[in-house]
Design an enzyme around this catalytic site. Structure first.
Site, mmCIF file in Angstrom:
data_model
loop_
_atom_site.group_PDB
_atom_site.id
_atom_site.type_symbol
_atom_site.label_atom_id
_atom_site.label_comp_id
_atom_site.label_asym_id
_atom_site.label_seq_id
_atom_site.Cartn_x
_atom_site.Cartn_y
_atom_site.Cartn_z
ATOM 1 N N ASP A 88 31.432 62.971 55.180
ATOM 2 C CA ASP A 88 31.662 64.174 55.976
ATOM 3 C C ASP A 88 33.096 64.681 55.737
ATOM 4 O O ASP A 88 34.009 63.883 55.567
ATOM 5 C CB ASP A 88 31.479 63.782 57.462
ATOM 6 C CG ASP A 88 31.434 64.987 58.378
ATOM 7 O OD1 ASP A 88 31.304 64.788 59.598
ATOM 8 O OD2 ASP A 88 31.536 66.120 57.859
ATOM 9 N N ASN A 146 21.552 73.577 56.430
ATOM 10 C CA ASN A 146 21.845 74.501 55.334
ATOM 11 C C ASN A 146 21.779 75.967 55.747
ATOM 12 O O ASN A 146 22.530 76.774 55.261
ATOM 13 C CB ASN A 146 20.853 74.265 54.180
ATOM 14 C CG ASN A 146 21.356 73.098 53.344
ATOM 15 O OD1 ASN A 146 22.553 72.847 53.334
ATOM 16 N ND2 ASN A 146 20.461 72.399 52.700
HETATM 17 C C1 LIG Z 1 21.703 62.022 43.297
HETATM 18 C C2 LIG Z 1 21.653 63.422 42.749
HETATM 19 C C3 LIG Z 1 21.416 63.404 41.235
HETATM 20 O O1 LIG Z 1 20.518 64.102 43.295
HETATM 21 C C4 LIG Z 1 20.656 64.817 44.469
HETATM 22 C C5 LIG Z 1 21.746 64.729 45.311
HETATM 23 C C6 LIG Z 1 21.776 65.487 46.496
HETATM 24 C C7 LIG Z 1 20.694 66.292 46.781
HETATM 25 C C8 LIG Z 1 20.618 67.049 48.085
HETATM 26 N N1 LIG Z 1 21.900 67.657 48.377
HETATM 27 C C9 LIG Z 1 22.267 68.845 47.660
HETATM 28 C C10 LIG Z 1 21.281 69.941 48.084
HETATM 29 C C11 LIG Z 1 21.324 70.196 49.567
HETATM 30 N N2 LIG Z 1 20.484 69.510 50.306
HETATM 31 O O2 LIG Z 1 22.142 70.933 50.021
HETATM 32 C C12 LIG Z 1 22.667 67.177 49.387
HETATM 33 O O3 LIG Z 1 22.242 66.256 50.060
HETATM 34 C C13 LIG Z 1 24.001 67.726 49.633
HETATM 35 C C14 LIG Z 1 24.407 68.437 50.757
HETATM 36 N N3 LIG Z 1 25.722 68.656 50.637
HETATM 37 N N4 LIG Z 1 26.120 68.142 49.452
HETATM 38 C C15 LIG Z 1 27.535 68.220 48.951
HETATM 39 C C16 LIG Z 1 28.131 66.854 49.098
HETATM 40 C C17 LIG Z 1 28.592 66.191 47.962
HETATM 41 C C18 LIG Z 1 29.191 64.943 48.113
HETATM 42 C C19 LIG Z 1 29.300 64.378 49.377
HETATM 43 C C20 LIG Z 1 28.794 65.042 50.494
HETATM 44 C C21 LIG Z 1 28.187 66.283 50.367
HETATM 45 C C22 LIG Z 1 25.086 67.560 48.799
HETATM 46 C C23 LIG Z 1 25.152 66.868 47.531
HETATM 47 C C24 LIG Z 1 25.177 67.599 46.356
HETATM 48 C C25 LIG Z 1 25.253 66.917 45.138
HETATM 49 C C26 LIG Z 1 25.312 65.545 45.112
HETATM 50 S S1 LIG Z 1 25.399 64.493 43.749
HETATM 51 C C27 LIG Z 1 25.454 63.076 44.716
HETATM 52 C C28 LIG Z 1 25.391 63.436 46.013
HETATM 53 C C29 LIG Z 1 25.306 64.835 46.272
HETATM 54 C C30 LIG Z 1 25.225 65.481 47.503
HETATM 55 C C31 LIG Z 1 19.626 66.390 45.920
HETATM 56 C C32 LIG Z 1 19.594 65.633 44.764
#
Ligand SMILES: CC(C)Oc1ccc(CN(CCC(N)=O)C(=O)c2cnn(Cc3ccccc3)c2-c2ccc3sccc3c2)cc1
Length: 252
Positions: free
Chosen positions: A32, A80
């Site tokens: 966070d 989101n």
């Molecule tokens: C493992 C990887 C290959 O696959 C996936 C990974 C995530 C998702 C889902 N996702 C992104 C889409 C959404 N739900 O907004 C989130 O959970 C989300 C929401 N905020 N952040 C920024 C954030 C980045 C880092 C830490 C906290 C938040 C992220 C996010 C985006 C890219 C990455 S990369 C590793 C973690 C991560 C997290 C789908 C597939």
């Protein structure tokens, strides 16, 4: 008692010394603070998410290097739909960049990636990234890294209750047969040990509906740093704090 501690092997590190034989089997992190990190630097929020994604790589390496068997990462984010339009599009593209730049090292390290949560609402290209990540790492014998996507602990418990109720309705189970052990097998984390240590960054002191069943007995560690400022050193400090607590109560 003092000899017992003195004789235990220690991994001396600049900041902390970690006991190799009392490492958490499963660490869960509520990541966070990306937005605040960007705002404090006068950067767009997406810069915070991009910096946050780089810390995901660093924390996986740090846990793997310590021999932590399981790591769960919760990209904590307010829903989101409260986000500005462009930010959601950016977030949904970020996983592809992570996959492109990180997957080879994850495979090399023998990391098995799993996902928990509702991935059905992710755009198809993001779902495709999830599928490719699962495919590239399934069957790996090394560390397990679980990404909680669009995850809610109560929804997970309700889904597990529904699955058991369906088994009862179809005569496969009787209500009297339900135990905590059996209930846990209906959760998305089936087969994964409960988290011993839950870390949350950015100073918020809440669980936010994360692993509410699994974290029933977890040690909770709250750090004021914003996720993009998280580091190997802060991880080590959290583990040292955990080991200190286990020492106090671990004896009996
Ligand atoms: C493992 C990887 C290959 O696959 C996936 C990974 C995530 C998702 C889902 N996702 C992104 C889409 C959404 N739900 O907004 C989130 O959970 C989300 C929401 N905020 N952040 C920024 C954030 C980045 C880092 C830490 C906290 C938040 C992220 C996010 C985006 C890219 C990455 S990369 C590793 C973690 C991560 C997290 C789908 C597939």
């Amino acid at each position: 008692m003092r000899n017992f501690f003195r004789s235990r092997r220690r991994t001396e590190r600049a900041e902390v010394s970690l006991l190799q034989d009392n490492l958490p089997r499963h660490i869960a992190i509520i990541m966070d603070g990306n937005g605040r990190w960007a705002r404090r630097r006068g950067l767009p929020r997406v810069a915070g998410h991009h910096a946050g994604m780089k810390k995901v790589r660093e924390v996986i390496r740090a846990c793997d290097d310590l021999g932590i068997p399981c790591l769960t990462l919760y990209a904590f984010s307010t829903e989101n739909w409260k986000r500005p339009e462009g930010e959601v599009e950016f977030l949904m593209r970020l996983p592809e960049e992570f996959f492109r730049t990180e997957i080879d090292e994850l495979v090399e390290r023998g990391v098995q990636v799993r996902f928990i949560g509702d991935t059905s609402r992710l755009p198809s290209h993001t779902q495709e990234t999830v599928r490719k990540t699962l495919e590239r790492t399934e069957g790996n014998q090394g560390m397990t890294v679980i990404f909680a996507l669009n995850y809610g602990g109560r929804a997970e418990v309700v889904n597990a209750a529904k699955a058991f109720a369906e088994e009862v309705a179809s005569g496969l189970a009787s209500p009297g047969a339900l135990t905590e052990e059996r209930f846990a097998s209906y959760l998305a984390t089936d087969g994964v040990p409960d988290p011993d240590l839950v870390i949350r960054t950015s100073g918020e002191i809440r669980l936010s509906n994360f692993l509410i069943w699994q974290a029933a007995y977890a040690e909770l560690y709250f750090s004021d740093v914003l996720w993009p400022d998280f580091s190997r050193e802060i991880l080590h400090r959290a583990i040292e704090d955990y080991q200190g607590r286990m020492r106090r109560f671990g004896g009996l």
